[in-house]
Design a protein around this motif. Structure first.
Motif, PDB file in Angstrom:
ATOM      1  N   ARG A  83       5.317   0.155   0.373  1.00 47.11           N
ATOM      2  CA  ARG A  83       4.854  -0.988  -0.417  1.00 47.11           C
ATOM      3  C   ARG A  83       3.800  -1.793   0.329  1.00 47.11           C
ATOM      4  N   SER A  86       2.134  -7.437  -0.510  1.00 46.59           N
ATOM      5  CA  SER A  86       2.373  -8.258  -1.701  1.00 46.59           C
ATOM      6  C   SER A  86       3.514  -7.752  -2.565  1.00 46.59           C
ATOM      7  N   GLY A  87       4.126  -6.624  -2.180  1.00 47.05           N
ATOM      8  CA  GLY A  87       5.307  -6.130  -2.865  1.00 47.05           C
ATOM      9  C   GLY A  87       5.094  -4.957  -3.789  1.00 47.05           C
ATOM     10  N   GLU A  88       3.860  -4.703  -4.254  1.00 47.84           N
ATOM     11  CA  GLU A  88       3.612  -3.580  -5.148  1.00 47.84           C
ATOM     12  C   GLU A  88       3.642  -2.254  -4.381  1.00 47.84           C
TER      13      GLU A  88
END
Length: 473
Positions: A83, A86-88
């Motif tokens: 990932r 930013s988490g995506e």
């Protein structure tokens, strides 16, 4: 000043620079020549001395990468598994890449993601990070990957671009990412014109805000780009057919000085964009690079002005008549080294005058000559060379993007070849290809690690081991 056909013919008559016989080691000492399938095993040579390369490849129990004994790899990023900060999810379809020295011993890589068309077509597009988006309808872009011994971080460098295939690093420490598309606003869901080059700075987040296409470099199906650090020229490849694509040279305007962010300051028509035109030692025009069937073939090069670099009425490659320029199928990766430009023509089929499984050329900007260094005949051990890099251990490292088994392979300075890695994810055959190919390849700044991309499912790998200076063979 143009190098005329008469000048080239006169020069080659005096110096013998016309057609070099294949196998002439002295003449081809700075880059590989013919690839020999007999060198695949890395065994002892005829005199009992250790062979070139690193030995036979050992199958990987994890089914990702076969390597020689003593080598190992680690997964750096893996689409759908790793990932971003930013988490995506890490975006898919890894392609061209380059490595830069980062802070406190880190390595920074800018990684292309070759995603064409609308975002809805892809499960893992490049996230639309605020301030870094060119066209919100497009799925592609670049991520920046920071690699440390015990930690990996990844974030978006640019988003909203399309089909980011290859590109090139600059002497001032940035990455030029290239869109391999000619889509205009309104085509394939796009809201802006595409087919441009963009600059991405791996070390400065702020420099990447408000992405601006470098329109001076033209709008076409870009593949790769390199910078001549001495003369300031940029060389660019085009991967296109119907008709075949071109090799381009961009000359900066008088008084322009390269540097971080400087390309963004140029007017859309700044400098001069030209396409190449080759001729042989007899002064005869060469219509397509596939005509060369012997390694060591040398062509003279002239440069012809592009009439409309933004392709407002016709694609750039279609703005020339067939006798004005030299074409080549699948002009792919490029890398600066040995004072010139290594250029890949991946393969040629029915759309070309002569078929082959791959060529690597070397353009010498001082002599204005183009020399065939590598020629892959059809049905050989390797096919479809894609991205390349100049190895700190001698010769080239080449990413194979062809049918069946695919390798990272090396070529020594005298032309002998050897495998470095085999893609274990690709179980395809010539009749049923699997399309899990090698794409981007680059060494870390210290030369200890070879980073390589597998495009599908989207994996970046770091390869380490007992690297050594390769024998000339």
């Amino acid at each position: 000043m143009s190098l005329t056909r008469r000048d080239f013919a006169r020069t080659t008559a005096v110096t013998g620079a016309g057609v070099v016989l294949a196998g002439s080691v002295g003449a081809l000492a700075t880059a590989p020549q013919a690839l020999a399938a007999t060198d695949l095993d890395g065994a002892e040579d005829a005199h009992g001395h250790p062979g070139i390369g690193y030995g036979p490849l050992i199958p990987d129990p994890d089914g990702i990468l076969a390597l020689p004994a003593g080598f190992s790899y680690r997964v750096v990023t893996y689409s759908g598994r790793t990932r971003l900060d930013s988490g995506e999810s890490t975006p898919s379809n890894h392609d061209g890449t380059a490595a830069f020295a980062g802070p406190r011993g880190a390595v920074l890589l800018v990684n292309n993601h070759e995603l064409k068309g609308p975002r809805a077509s892809w499960e893992h597009p490049v996230p639309l990070t605020e301030g870094l988006v060119y066209d919100p309808a497009a799925a592609g872009g670049c991520t920046v990957v920071e690699v440390r011994r015990d930690h990996v971080a990844e974030w978006v460098g640019i988003a909203g671009t399309s089909t980011n295939c290859a590109g090139g690093s600059t002497p001032w420490g940035t990455w030029l990412t290239c869109e391999e598309t000619e889509d205009r606003a309104g085509q394939n869901g796009m809201t802006k014109d595409h087919g441009y080059v963009f600059e991405v700075d791996p070390a400065d987040h702020r420099a990447n805000r408000a992405p601006k296409p470098l329109k001076a470099l033209g709008r076409y199906a870009h593949e790769a780009v390199v910078v001549d650090p001495k003369r300031g020229h940029l060389f660019l490849t085009e991967d296109a057919s119907g008709p075949n694509g071109l090799l381009y040279r961009w000359t900066p305007p008088e008084g322009f000085h390269h540097g971080r962010g400087r390309l963004r300051t140029l007017a859309d028509d700044a400098g001069t964009l030209q396409a190449f035109r080759c001729f042989d030692s007899g002064g005869r025009y060469v219509d397509d690079l596939s005509r060369a069937t012997r390694t060591g073939t040398v062509y003279g090069v002239d440069w012809v002005d592009v009439p409309d670099r933004d392709a407002r009425t016709a694609p750039v490659r279609k703005q020339f008549t067939d006798d004005q320029v030299t074409r080549a199928r699948k002009l792919e990766g490029m890398w600066w080294g040995d004072g010139g430009v290594y250029v890949v023509s991946s393969y040629a089929r029915e759309e070309s005058p002569v078929q082959h499984d791959g060529q690597v050329w070397f353009y010498d900007p001082r002599r204005r000559t183009l020399t065939l260094k590598v020629l892959l005949g059809t049905g050989g051990a390797f096919d479809g060379p894609d991205n390349i890099t100049v190895s700190p251990y001698g010769g080239l490292v080449i990413a194979e993007d062809g049918e069946g088994e695919q390798h990272l392979f090396g070529a020594t300075e005298s032309g002998r070849t050897y495998p470095i890695a085999r893609n274990e994810l690709n179980t395809g055959t010539e009749s049923a290809p699997a399309y899990s190919e090698f794409t981007g390849v680059t060494f870390s700044p210290d030369g200890h690690t070879l980073f390589a991309n597998i495009q599908e499912p989207g994996i970046m790998l770091a390869i380490t081991g007992p690297w050594k200076r390769q024998r000339r063979g």
